[in-house]
Design an enzyme around this catalytic site. Structure first.
Site: not given
Length: 409
Positions: A36, A38, A141, A168, A214, A235, A302
């Site tokens: 993961h 971003d 995600e 999420h 999540h 993650h 992350d």
């Protein structure tokens, strides 16, 4: 007796160099696959996805955890790029935003072909390893990105989605998120609704990794019970080490021996405070290995998705230092290679083998009354039985005064 005291600092330095050298040796053959990252969100936030902006040059990009030199220094050989759109897009423009973020990943790979190889399979990852490139995969995600549509889910698969995070930090109409476990969200589906179960089955059919980062514990357990293939936590860390509900509790870890928990580096999920260090990240890896087994451990840093990362893991270049720490803790070379890449490849291959594209797809839509948003059209829902029931309801309502009058005669 103390005449050789001055040797000890030298021994410590030499030992540290040995483990770091061993980490690099191992990672040359088995580069890390991170679950993961971003960076695509940063490209949106900083440049509105304009990759030709000279400031967006990934060889010189500043102010981020990730750029091409850092990826090279960190021996990153595979990356699931997070396609993320915030929860406030749910029932609004989530699908459009998701498509735009998928587009920026595709364009990034085309713009830097010497660095990135866009892939959609475990075989593609192995090919990227052979070519010395970063295997680049798309992870979506948040289940709100499919807007409660199996058709959208299938379209995202065709565009390259190879994992879907079921929620999420917000419920979807068909799955509950982790804030249910803190009391900050109300449970809606008690884990998975019947439509959520159809989503899981369709992901299995397509060969898409199911990501349980999540989600609520009830959603974790419902999915693990239903799925025909292993799952991932792209993650998430260990709840017993840091009691954040974003982490995975031990009773769930005992269920994921064939699946994969990719440890998140966010300070608040590592130490449960704003500060953390590399050694504490290794504590999470140790714990998951102890409870779920070495085959269940991976990395999902992350990076570029969190505001605070541990001392010693400031960016993606620092992976060799974490591997050196694991070697220092007597992880075997096979266990380290598993955490770096082999575990993810095994899980991905199992998901691919469980897929069946010749099987009829799931078609039953989510019930209309479970959808949110006031701007929706209702095409498809207004025909058939639902329309008939509605007409009968109107007819009975119109006849009620007549029936009342007759009863009074």
């Amino acid at each position: 007796m103390w005449s050789g005291w001055w040797l000890w600092p030298l021994v410590a330095v030499c030992t540290a160099d040995f483990f770091r050298d061993e980490a690099e040796r191992i990672m040359r053959d088995s580069p890390v696959i991170d679950g993961h990252n971003d960076l695509p969100w940063q490209l949106l936030d900083m440049f509105n996805n304009r990759l030709q902006d000279e400031r967006a040059n990934l060889t010189t990009l500043a102010g981020t955890h990730t750029n091409i030199p850092k990826l090279r220094a960190g021996f990153v050989g595979g990356q699931f790029w997070s396609v993320y759109t915030p929860c406030d897009t749910q029932n609004k423009d989530a699908v459009r935003r998701t498509l735009e973020q998928m587009d920026v990943v595709h364009r990034m790979c085309r713009m830097y072909p010497e660095t990135f190889l866009y892939v959609t399979s475990s075989a593609g990852i192995r090919q990227a390893f052979r070519e010395g490139k970063v295997a680049s995969l798309i992870g979506v995600e948040g289940g709100h990105s499919i807007d409660s549509s199996l058709g959208v889910l299938r379209a995202l698969y065709q565009l390259g989605m190879r994992y879907l995070t079921l929620t999420h930090s917000c419920n979807t109409p068909w799955a509950d998120n982790w804030l249910v476990d803190t009391g900050d969200s109300e449970p809606q589906s008690q884990g998975l609704s019947p439509f959520g179960q159809r989503v899981v089955k369709e992901l299995n059919r397509l060969g898409v990794l199911i990501d349980l980062a999540h989600v609520s514990v009830a959603t974790m357990k419902a999915t693990l019970q239903l799925s025909r293939a292993p799952v991932i936590f792209s993650h998430s860390s260990a709840y017993s080490v840091c009691a954040s509900r974003r982490n995975v509790p031990d009773d769930v870890l005992r269920l994921v021996t064939d699946s994969l928990v990719m440890v998140n580096f966010y300070n608040n999920y590592i130490s449960c405070t704003n500060k953390a260090n590399l050694s504490q990240v290794a504590d999470h890896l140790d714990h998951i290995k102890e409870v779920a087994g070495a085959r269940a451990v991976g990395f999902g840093g992350d990076f570029d998705g969190v505001p605070r990362v541990p001392e010693g893991l400031e960016d993606v270049s620092k992976y060799p230092d974490l591997i050196a720490e694991l070697l220092r803790r007597n992880w075997t070379e096979a266990e380290v290679k598993g955490a770096l890449a082999d575990n993810l490849l095994r899980v991905f291959e199992a998901v691919e083998q469980a897929s069946n594209l010749t099987q009829a797809p799931e078609e039953e839509p989510i019930p209309l009354d479970q959808l949110g948003g006031s701007c929706r059209t209702h095409y498809g829902y207004s025909s058939g039985a639902s329309s008939l029931h509605r007409h009968w309801g109107l007819l009975l309502a119109s006849l009620a005064p007549l029936v009342l009058c007759l009863s009074l005669l």
